[in-house]
Design a protein around this motif. Structure first.
Motif, PDB file in Angstrom:
ATOM      1  N   PHE A  25       0.793  -1.220   0.000  1.00 61.68           N
ATOM      2  CA  PHE A  25       0.000   0.000   0.000  1.00 61.68           C
ATOM      3  C   PHE A  25       0.830   1.277   0.000  1.00 61.68           C
ATOM      4  CE2 PHE A  25      -1.947  -3.296   2.739  1.00 61.68           C
ATOM      5  CZ  PHE A  25      -2.996  -3.666   1.903  1.00 61.68           C
ATOM      6  N   ALA A  26       2.068   1.226   0.458  1.00 56.68           N
ATOM      7  CA  ALA A  26       2.840   2.435   0.723  1.00 56.68           C
ATOM      8  C   ALA A  26       4.132   2.475  -0.070  1.00 56.68           C
ATOM      9  CB  ALA A  26       3.148   2.538   2.215  1.00 56.68           C
ATOM     10  N   GLY A  27       4.640   3.683  -0.225  1.00 56.52           N
ATOM     11  CA  GLY A  27       5.925   3.870  -0.878  1.00 56.52           C
ATOM     12  C   GLY A  27       7.048   4.185   0.084  1.00 56.52           C
ATOM     13  N   ALA A  28       6.694   4.491   1.342  1.00 54.55           N
ATOM     14  CA  ALA A  28       7.706   4.792   2.364  1.00 54.55           C
ATOM     15  C   ALA A  28       7.186   4.356   3.716  1.00 54.55           C
ATOM     16  CB  ALA A  28       8.033   6.285   2.388  1.00 54.55           C
ATOM     17  N   ALA A  29       8.111   4.051   4.611  1.00 48.59           N
ATOM     18  CA  ALA A  29       7.749   3.680   5.976  1.00 48.59           C
ATOM     19  C   ALA A  29       8.787   4.243   6.927  1.00 48.59           C
ATOM     20  CB  ALA A  29       7.662   2.165   6.130  1.00 48.59           C
ATOM     21  N   PHE A  30       8.321   4.946   7.951  1.00 50.14           N
ATOM     22  CA  PHE A  30       9.200   5.511   8.971  1.00 50.14           C
ATOM     23  C   PHE A  30       9.113   4.645  10.224  1.00 50.14           C
ATOM     24  CE2 PHE A  30       8.185   9.048   6.191  1.00 50.14           C
ATOM     25  CZ  PHE A  30       9.422   9.665   6.027  1.00 50.14           C
ATOM     26  N   ILE A  31      10.162   3.879  10.486  1.00 52.79           N
ATOM     27  CA  ILE A  31      10.177   3.066  11.693  1.00 52.79           C
ATOM     28  C   ILE A  31      10.569   3.937  12.886  1.00 52.79           C
ATOM     29  CG2 ILE A  31      10.631   0.945  10.418  1.00 52.79           C
ATOM     30  CD1 ILE A  31      13.548   1.107  11.376  1.00 52.79           C
ATOM     31  N   GLY A  32      10.409   3.385  14.087  1.00 54.72           N
ATOM     32  CA  GLY A  32      10.676   4.165  15.288  1.00 54.72           C
ATOM     33  C   GLY A  32       9.368   4.636  15.895  1.00 54.72           C
ATOM     34  N   GLY A  33       9.370   5.767  16.659  1.00 60.21           N
ATOM     35  CA  GLY A  33      10.567   6.504  16.993  1.00 60.21           C
ATOM     36  C   GLY A  33      11.466   5.759  17.961  1.00 60.21           C
ATOM     37  N   ILE A  34      12.702   6.169  17.897  1.00 59.85           N
ATOM     38  CA  ILE A  34      13.684   5.558  18.781  1.00 59.85           C
ATOM     39  C   ILE A  34      14.549   6.634  19.412  1.00 59.85           C
ATOM     40  CG2 ILE A  34      15.287   5.126  16.862  1.00 59.85           C
ATOM     41  CD1 ILE A  34      16.037   2.519  18.501  1.00 59.85           C
ATOM     42  N   ALA A  35      14.755   6.513  20.715  1.00 61.10           N
ATOM     43  CA  ALA A  35      15.597   7.436  21.462  1.00 61.10           C
ATOM     44  C   ALA A  35      17.051   7.024  21.301  1.00 61.10           C
ATOM     45  CB  ALA A  35      15.199   7.435  22.937  1.00 61.10           C
ATOM     46  N   LEU A  36      17.913   8.005  21.047  1.00 57.50           N
ATOM     47  CA  LEU A  36      19.290   7.699  20.664  1.00 57.50           C
ATOM     48  C   LEU A  36      20.306   7.819  21.793  1.00 57.50           C
ATOM     49  CD1 LEU A  36      19.463   9.587  17.228  1.00 57.50           C
ATOM     50  CD2 LEU A  36      19.133   7.127  17.597  1.00 57.50           C
ATOM     51  N   GLY A 204      -5.425  11.606  10.777  1.00 58.39           N
ATOM     52  CA  GLY A 204      -6.774  11.280  10.356  1.00 58.39           C
ATOM     53  C   GLY A 204      -6.903  10.770   8.942  1.00 58.39           C
ATOM     54  N   VAL A 205      -5.796  10.374   8.310  1.00 60.35           N
ATOM     55  CA  VAL A 205      -5.859   9.845   6.938  1.00 60.35           C
ATOM     56  C   VAL A 205      -6.456   8.447   6.992  1.00 60.35           C
ATOM     57  CG1 VAL A 205      -4.530   9.182   4.908  1.00 60.35           C
ATOM     58  CG2 VAL A 205      -3.908  11.243   6.192  1.00 60.35           C
ATOM     59  N   ARG A 206      -7.652   8.317   6.436  1.00 62.64           N
ATOM     60  CA  ARG A 206      -8.375   7.049   6.553  1.00 62.64           C
ATOM     61  C   ARG A 206      -9.058   6.613   5.257  1.00 62.64           C
ATOM     62  NH1 ARG A 206      -6.050   7.812  10.635  1.00 62.64           N
ATOM     63  NH2 ARG A 206      -6.749   7.587  12.808  1.00 62.64           N
ATOM     64  N   ASP A 207      -9.391   7.585   4.375  1.00 62.65           N
ATOM     65  CA  ASP A 207     -10.278   7.265   3.269  1.00 62.65           C
ATOM     66  C   ASP A 207     -10.122   8.293   2.150  1.00 62.65           C
ATOM     67  OD1 ASP A 207     -11.505   9.531   4.358  1.00 62.65           O
ATOM     68  OD2 ASP A 207     -13.060   8.364   5.375  1.00 62.65           O
ATOM     69  N   ARG A 208     -10.989   8.178   1.134  1.00 62.09           N
ATOM     70  CA  ARG A 208     -10.923   9.057  -0.029  1.00 62.09           C
ATOM     71  C   ARG A 208     -11.068  10.527   0.371  1.00 62.09           C
ATOM     72  NH1 ARG A 208     -14.545  11.210  -3.899  1.00 62.09           N
ATOM     73  NH2 ARG A 208     -13.730  11.154  -6.049  1.00 62.09           N
ATOM     74  N   ARG A 209     -12.012  10.822   1.251  1.00 61.17           N
ATOM     75  CA  ARG A 209     -12.247  12.220   1.629  1.00 61.17           C
ATOM     76  C   ARG A 209     -11.018  12.832   2.282  1.00 61.17           C
ATOM     77  NH1 ARG A 209     -13.160  14.774   6.144  1.00 61.17           N
ATOM     78  NH2 ARG A 209     -13.397  12.836   7.336  1.00 61.17           N
ATOM     79  N   ARG A 235      -6.038  -0.038   1.976  1.00 62.22           N
ATOM     80  CA  ARG A 235      -6.556  -0.182   0.619  1.00 62.22           C
ATOM     81  C   ARG A 235      -7.328   1.063   0.188  1.00 62.22           C
ATOM     82  NH1 ARG A 235      -6.877  -5.875   1.654  1.00 62.22           N
ATOM     83  NH2 ARG A 235      -8.852  -5.631   2.809  1.00 62.22           N
ATOM     84  N   ARG A 236      -8.124   1.627   1.097  1.00 64.98           N
ATOM     85  CA  ARG A 236      -8.877   2.839   0.768  1.00 64.98           C
ATOM     86  C   ARG A 236      -7.933   4.005   0.478  1.00 64.98           C
ATOM     87  NH1 ARG A 236     -12.374   1.315   5.229  1.00 64.98           N
ATOM     88  NH2 ARG A 236     -11.420   2.937   6.538  1.00 64.98           N
ATOM     89  N   VAL A 237      -6.908   4.142   1.306  1.00 63.75           N
ATOM     90  CA  VAL A 237      -5.958   5.243   1.119  1.00 63.75           C
ATOM     91  C   VAL A 237      -5.210   5.082  -0.192  1.00 63.75           C
ATOM     92  CG1 VAL A 237      -3.869   6.304   2.041  1.00 63.75           C
ATOM     93  CG2 VAL A 237      -5.753   5.710   3.586  1.00 63.75           C
ATOM     94  N   ARG A 238      -4.726   3.874  -0.458  1.00 66.11           N
ATOM     95  CA  ARG A 238      -3.986   3.637  -1.700  1.00 66.11           C
ATOM     96  C   ARG A 238      -4.879   3.905  -2.922  1.00 66.11           C
ATOM     97  NH1 ARG A 238       0.279   0.564  -4.065  1.00 66.11           N
ATOM     98  NH2 ARG A 238       0.238   1.252  -6.242  1.00 66.11           N
TER      99      ARG A 238
END
Length: 264
Positions: A25-36, A204-209, A235-238
């Motif tokens: 579904f996605a083109g990028a993924a941000f893992i974490g957050g992680i404290a350094l 709040g990204v959930r759907d077409r609207r 699937r709705r977002v994609r």
């Protein structure tokens, strides 16, 4: 990177396995957050003890980042990996950025978390009120050759995100990841302030609207947080971003693999 959908980091939950599950579904993924560093790690431990929050607390944060990114990079899908980090010093950010740069991953500076324990040591949204220090973090990461994202939050008292966007763009940020807090208009103001940067809209990204509201406001991409592990939502977002790219928006509305100003 295509499609223009990112998976937003979820403390203690967003790891390589989570990222791989979102690849259809996605083109990028941000893992974490992680404290350094020691201070941010102590604050993260306190959030676990005080409020039962889930946090990544490996013995060696840099080794964890490397191991997690290696799993994502080796995946058969074309997923751009990123790591959301918390730190109390530019040096810690620089070290993490070097690991990211070696794997063509994005280093995301967390100027977003609002947990009291983290803010007390200067992490998270406190950076929004200290543009100089935030810019120093961005410059440190960019100096290691990493692509740099800054995760920010709207509706923080005394903070104008347009000013923040201009400052971090000047320091070398390639991506501005905006938690709009149900205020779509802030996305357009950020994009206008830093037109050369990729702007990802979150919250709040959930759907077409919701997808169309953010893209129409000027976002280059959207990101999904809590429901990122729900295939129905994804699937709705994609489908919505594909529809926008196919007919209702600019054909190049994607997070590019090489953001402006980055050469390899």
């Amino acid at each position: 990177m295509d499609p223009p959908v990112a998976l937003a980091s979820l403390s203690g939950e967003a790891d390589a396995e989570w990222a791989r599950a979102g690849t259809p579904f996605a083109g990028a993924a941000f893992i974490g957050g992680i404290a350094l560093d020691a201070e941010s790690r102590a604050a993260a431990r306190a959030t676990v003890a005080d409020r039962g929050r889930s946090e990544f607390l490996p013995v060696d944060p840099l080794a964890w980042i490397a191991d997690q990114l290696d799993v994502i990079v080796d995946d058969e899908h074309d997923l751009r990996a990123g790591v959301n980090v918390r730190a109390t010093s530019a040096g810690a950010v620089r070290d993490a950025a070097a690991v990211c740069a070696d794997r063509d991953a994005i280093l995301e500076v967390n100027a977003h978390c609002r947990q009291a324990e983290l803010c007390a040591v200067g992490c998270g949204e406190t950076l929004l009120a200290d543009t100089g220090r935030l810019s120093e973090y961005v410059a440190a990461a960019a100096g290691e050759g990493a692509d740099v994202s800054v995760k920010v939050r709207a509706e923080v008292d005394g903070v104008d995100l347009a000013d923040t966007a201009r400052a971090v763009a000047a320091a070398g940020a390639d991506v501005i990841h905006v938690d709009a807090m149900d205020s779509e208009g802030v996305v357009g103001r950020v994009k206008a302030a830093a037109p050369g940067q990729v702007v990802i809209a979150n919250n709040g990204v959930r759907d077409r609207r919701t997808v169309r509201e953010y893209l129409a406001a000027g976002a280059d991409a959207v990101s999904v947080g809590r429901p990122s592990d729900d295939p129905q939502v994804m699937r709705r977002v994609r489908a919505a971003v594909d529809e926008w790219a196919d007919g209702d928006g600019p054909a190049d509305a994607t997070i590019r693999a090489e953001p402006p100003g980055v050469s390899r």
